[in-house]
Structure formats: structure tokens, C-alpha cells
Design a protein around this motif. Structure first.
Motif, mmCIF file in Angstrom:
data_model
loop_
_atom_site.group_PDB
_atom_site.id
_atom_site.type_symbol
_atom_site.label_atom_id
_atom_site.label_comp_id
_atom_site.label_asym_id
_atom_site.label_seq_id
_atom_site.Cartn_x
_atom_site.Cartn_y
_atom_site.Cartn_z
ATOM 1 N N GLY A 54 -14.447 -39.483 95.820
ATOM 2 C CA GLY A 54 -15.351 -38.558 95.157
ATOM 3 C C GLY A 54 -14.690 -37.198 94.970
ATOM 4 N N PHE A 55 -15.022 -36.540 93.862
ATOM 5 C CA PHE A 55 -14.394 -35.246 93.577
ATOM 6 C C PHE A 55 -15.370 -34.406 92.770
ATOM 7 C CE2 PHE A 55 -11.201 -32.833 90.817
ATOM 8 C CZ PHE A 55 -11.014 -31.846 91.776
ATOM 9 N N THR A 56 -15.787 -33.288 93.347
ATOM 10 C CA THR A 56 -16.679 -32.349 92.675
ATOM 11 C C THR A 56 -16.019 -30.976 92.759
ATOM 12 O OG1 THR A 56 -18.607 -33.628 93.382
ATOM 13 C CG2 THR A 56 -19.018 -31.409 92.557
ATOM 14 N N PRO A 57 -15.229 -30.596 91.778
ATOM 15 C CA PRO A 57 -14.494 -29.325 91.871
ATOM 16 C C PRO A 57 -15.438 -28.136 91.916
ATOM 17 C CG PRO A 57 -14.295 -30.274 89.666
ATOM 18 C CD PRO A 57 -14.960 -31.312 90.520
ATOM 19 N N HIS A 58 -15.135 -27.202 92.825
ATOM 20 C CA HIS A 58 -16.009 -26.043 93.017
ATOM 21 C C HIS A 58 -15.285 -24.987 93.840
ATOM 22 C CE1 HIS A 58 -16.518 -28.419 96.699
ATOM 23 N NE2 HIS A 58 -16.729 -27.257 97.296
ATOM 24 N N VAL A 59 -15.840 -23.787 93.841
ATOM 25 C CA VAL A 59 -15.415 -22.696 94.723
ATOM 26 C C VAL A 59 -16.614 -22.320 95.572
ATOM 27 C CG1 VAL A 59 -14.613 -20.309 94.869
ATOM 28 C CG2 VAL A 59 -13.722 -21.823 93.068
ATOM 29 N N THR A 60 -16.471 -22.370 96.892
ATOM 30 C CA THR A 60 -17.579 -22.027 97.784
ATOM 31 C C THR A 60 -17.673 -20.514 97.932
ATOM 32 O OG1 THR A 60 -17.370 -24.099 99.006
ATOM 33 C CG2 THR A 60 -18.536 -22.298 100.100
ATOM 34 N N LEU A 61 -18.885 -19.989 97.687
ATOM 35 C CA LEU A 61 -19.138 -18.554 97.802
ATOM 36 C C LEU A 61 -19.876 -18.185 99.075
ATOM 37 C CD1 LEU A 61 -20.301 -17.741 94.153
ATOM 38 C CD2 LEU A 61 -17.996 -17.548 95.112
ATOM 39 N N ALA A 62 -20.687 -19.108 99.612
ATOM 40 C CA ALA A 62 -21.516 -18.780 100.770
ATOM 41 C C ALA A 62 -21.991 -20.065 101.428
ATOM 42 C CB ALA A 62 -22.719 -17.934 100.350
ATOM 43 N N TYR A 63 -22.516 -19.926 102.663
ATOM 44 C CA TYR A 63 -23.154 -21.026 103.378
ATOM 45 C C TYR A 63 -24.568 -20.585 103.722
ATOM 46 C CZ TYR A 63 -18.536 -23.076 103.743
ATOM 47 O OH TYR A 63 -17.310 -23.614 103.446
ATOM 48 N N SER A 64 -25.543 -21.324 103.231
ATOM 49 C CA SER A 64 -26.938 -20.909 103.352
ATOM 50 C C SER A 64 -27.474 -21.135 104.760
ATOM 51 C CB SER A 64 -27.797 -21.668 102.343
ATOM 52 O OG SER A 64 -29.161 -21.364 102.534
ATOM 53 N N ARG A 65 -28.231 -20.168 105.228
ATOM 54 C CA ARG A 65 -28.977 -20.323 106.479
ATOM 55 C C ARG A 65 -30.475 -20.473 106.201
ATOM 56 N NH1 ARG A 65 -25.291 -15.899 108.387
ATOM 57 N NH2 ARG A 65 -23.805 -16.844 109.837
ATOM 58 N N GLY A 66 -30.832 -20.508 104.945
ATOM 59 C CA GLY A 66 -32.229 -20.661 104.557
ATOM 60 C C GLY A 66 -32.368 -20.590 103.052
ATOM 61 N N GLY A 67 -32.833 -21.681 102.452
ATOM 62 C CA GLY A 67 -33.013 -21.712 101.017
ATOM 63 C C GLY A 67 -31.810 -22.294 100.298
ATOM 64 N N LEU A 68 -32.093 -22.816 99.102
ATOM 65 C CA LEU A 68 -31.045 -23.401 98.272
ATOM 66 C C LEU A 68 -30.969 -22.654 96.953
ATOM 67 C CD1 LEU A 68 -31.745 -27.216 98.813
ATOM 68 C CD2 LEU A 68 -29.968 -25.827 99.889
ATOM 69 N N LEU A 69 -29.808 -22.681 96.363
ATOM 70 C CA LEU A 69 -29.598 -22.040 95.072
ATOM 71 C C LEU A 69 -29.664 -23.128 94.001
ATOM 72 C CD1 LEU A 69 -28.856 -19.236 93.873
ATOM 73 C CD2 LEU A 69 -26.476 -19.961 93.981
ATOM 74 N N GLU A 70 -30.706 -23.065 93.172
ATOM 75 C CA GLU A 70 -30.813 -24.032 92.084
ATOM 76 C C GLU A 70 -29.740 -23.729 91.038
ATOM 77 O OE1 GLU A 70 -32.721 -26.567 92.381
ATOM 78 O OE2 GLU A 70 -33.703 -25.819 94.203
ATOM 79 N N ASN A 71 -29.480 -24.709 90.178
ATOM 80 C CA ASN A 71 -28.468 -24.506 89.139
ATOM 81 C C ASN A 71 -28.776 -23.222 88.370
ATOM 82 O OD1 ASN A 71 -27.389 -26.885 89.968
ATOM 83 N ND2 ASN A 71 -27.866 -28.034 88.123
ATOM 84 N N THR A 72 -27.873 -22.272 88.456
ATOM 85 C CA THR A 72 -28.085 -20.929 87.917
ATOM 86 C C THR A 72 -26.923 -20.540 87.019
ATOM 87 O OG1 THR A 72 -29.266 -20.298 89.947
ATOM 88 C CG2 THR A 72 -28.453 -18.520 88.545
ATOM 89 N N PRO A 73 -27.148 -20.372 85.710
ATOM 90 C CA PRO A 73 -26.056 -19.903 84.851
ATOM 91 C C PRO A 73 -25.587 -18.515 85.287
ATOM 92 C CG PRO A 73 -27.873 -20.778 83.539
ATOM 93 C CD PRO A 73 -28.379 -20.647 84.953
ATOM 94 N N VAL A 74 -24.290 -18.298 85.199
ATOM 95 C CA VAL A 74 -23.699 -17.013 85.559
ATOM 96 C C VAL A 74 -22.735 -16.607 84.456
ATOM 97 C CG1 VAL A 74 -23.920 -17.421 88.044
ATOM 98 C CG2 VAL A 74 -21.813 -18.076 86.844
ATOM 99 N N GLU A 75 -22.311 -15.353 84.509
ATOM 100 C CA GLU A 75 -21.290 -14.905 83.566
ATOM 101 C C GLU A 75 -20.020 -15.720 83.804
ATOM 102 O OE1 GLU A 75 -18.774 -10.869 82.393
ATOM 103 O OE2 GLU A 75 -20.393 -10.777 83.874
ATOM 104 N N PRO A 76 -19.504 -16.386 82.778
ATOM 105 C CA PRO A 76 -18.368 -17.299 82.984
ATOM 106 C C PRO A 76 -17.136 -16.583 83.539
ATOM 107 C CG PRO A 76 -19.378 -17.676 80.841
ATOM 108 C CD PRO A 76 -19.990 -16.411 81.384
ATOM 109 N N VAL A 77 -16.479 -17.268 84.441
ATOM 110 C CA VAL A 77 -15.191 -16.826 84.969
ATOM 111 C C VAL A 77 -14.134 -17.782 84.434
ATOM 112 C CG1 VAL A 77 -13.788 -16.467 87.037
ATOM 113 C CG2 VAL A 77 -16.225 -15.852 87.053
ATOM 114 N N ASP A 78 -13.251 -17.275 83.599
ATOM 115 C CA ASP A 78 -12.173 -18.089 83.036
ATOM 116 C C ASP A 78 -10.951 -17.997 83.950
ATOM 117 O OD1 ASP A 78 -13.664 -18.826 80.748
ATOM 118 O OD2 ASP A 78 -13.194 -16.904 79.810
ATOM 119 N N TRP A 79 -10.502 -19.137 84.405
ATOM 120 C CA TRP A 79 -9.406 -19.214 85.373
ATOM 121 C C TRP A 79 -8.268 -20.026 84.751
ATOM 122 C CZ3 TRP A 79 -10.445 -21.464 90.974
ATOM 123 C CH2 TRP A 79 -9.240 -21.477 91.701
ATOM 124 N N ARG A 80 -7.117 -19.411 84.573
ATOM 125 C CA ARG A 80 -5.938 -20.153 84.135
ATOM 126 C C ARG A 80 -5.264 -20.699 85.386
ATOM 127 N NH1 ARG A 80 -0.397 -19.849 83.280
ATOM 128 N NH2 ARG A 80 0.323 -20.943 81.392
#
Length: 202
Positions: free
Chosen positions: A148-174
Motif C-alpha cells: 500500500g502507498f498513500t503519498p503524504h506529508v504529515t503536519l500534525a498528530y491529533s489529540r482530539g478531532g479529525l480534519l476532513e478533506n480540506t482544500p488548501v492553497e496548492p504547494v508545488d514541489w519539484r
């Protein structure tokens, strides 16, 4: 991914206590450059302000990365795993590519990670992962061969509550570099053991 404690050969002291063994973790990862890392940090701050109900431990920007292949938790820094990973890196034939991270979400689990993902996974990223998987599956024994492979960058670890799919300002990474990274559970810094520039001959 929760740490899997390796077996220990430590003996208890005279009081019957034994210090827990150090957990050495190895993984192959994409490491952002300074400009991308700063954009990720700004985005994390914006998410923190927009979602005050999300009680979380936010990752130090110096630790931002995108794991491509997890090489296991070990009781020490295993030379055979390091050598196999370096050999796999040397065989890569993937050119630099663009990856756009444009939405935030949460994974399920204990202390659910809050992550940044892309709506589309670039074909070269899938190719890079598959080349590593094939090479490492043939050369390593007793080390996870993850499918299994789900590419991502971890920003935080929740101690309460989940973050639903939230559009953000795109970050373009070369993406132009792969790193072999060593960490010790509980310690604040990673150590890069090897780097491979994509699109170059080794």
C-alpha cells in the motif's frame, strides 16, 4: 505508523528495572527544500488557526518529509538494511517531477495524523515507489515489503478531532532528490544517511 518495539538483549539492573531499548527507524523519503518547507510551515500555521478545535501536536517543520518506503524498526542501525537501501537508490531511473499538494486530511488511528496530500499522484512517484519495492523485495529478508502507498506529508498528530478533506492553497514541489533517513524514537532530529539526485547516473 506506531513503533514496533524490537526485542532487547538488555539485562535488568539490580533494582529489577531495564531501560527500554532504543528503536532505530529507517525509511526512504522525499525531503523538501527550504522554500517548499517554508510554504508547508505557513500552510500548517493557517490550518492551526482555521481549526482551533483540532487539538494536535504539530510537527516541527525540520521533520517534514514524504515517506516513499518504510524499512522497519530495529534494535540498532542495521548495516545490511542500509546497504540494500543504498543499492536500491542507485538503480533508480526516475527523472525529477512535479508534485502538487492541494488538500489536507486526517488518517484514522491512534493519534490520527493530519496530512497534506495531492489530488493526483504523479506517475513518476508511483514508478519510483514501484522500482524501490521490487529491488528491496528481492534483496531484503525480514523487512516489511509494503504494497500500500498513500503519498503524504504529515503536519500534525491529533489529540482530539479529525480534519476532513480540506482544500488548501496548492504547494508545488519539484521533487528531485530521494534520501535514506535514520531516526531514533523519542529523539527530535532525523539523520540523512544517503541522498540520490533523481535523473543522474550513479
Amino acid at each position: 505508523m506506531p513503533a514496533r518495539r524490537p526485542p532487547s538483549d538488555r539485562q535488568p539492573d539490580l533494582l529489577g528495572d531495564a531501560a527500554p531499548p532504543a528503536v532505530h527507524r529507517l525509511f526512504l523519503a522525499l525531503m523538501p527544500d527550504a522554500a517548499v518547507r517554508e510554504r508547508l510551515a505557513r500552510l500548517a500555521r493557517a490550518l492551526r488557526e482555521r481549526h482551533p478545535a483540532l487539538r494536535a501536536r504539530w510537527v516541527d517543520p525540520a521533520r517534514y518529509h514524504a515517506t516513499v518506503y518504510f524499512l522497519g524498526d530495529h534494535a540498532g542501525l542495521r548495516a545490511d538494511v542500509v546497504a540494500a537501501a543504498q543499492a536500491a537508490m542507485a538503480t533508480l531511473r526516475v527523472a525529477p517531477f512535479a508534485w502538487t499538494l492541494d488538500y489536507a486530511a486526517s488518517f484514522r488511528g491512534r493519534l490520527p495524523p493530519c496530512v497534506l496530500r495531492g489530488s493526483a499522484t504523479p506517475a513518476p512517484l508511483q514508478q519510483l515507489r514501484e522500482e524501490l519495492r521490487r529491488t528491496l523485495a528481492a534483496s531484503l529478508r525480514g523487512v516489511p515489503v509494503e504494497r500500500g502507498f498513500t503519498p503524504h506529508v504529515t503536519l500534525a498528530y491529533s489529540r482530539g478531532g479529525l480534519l476532513e478533506n480540506t482544500p488548501v492553497e496548492p504547494v508545488d514541489w519539484r521533487v528531485d532528490e530521494l534520501a535514506l533517513v535514520h531516526s531514533v524514537a523519542g529523539e527530535p532530529h532525523y539523520r540523512v544517511l544517503a541522498r540520490r539526485r533523481l535523473g543522474t547516473e550513479e
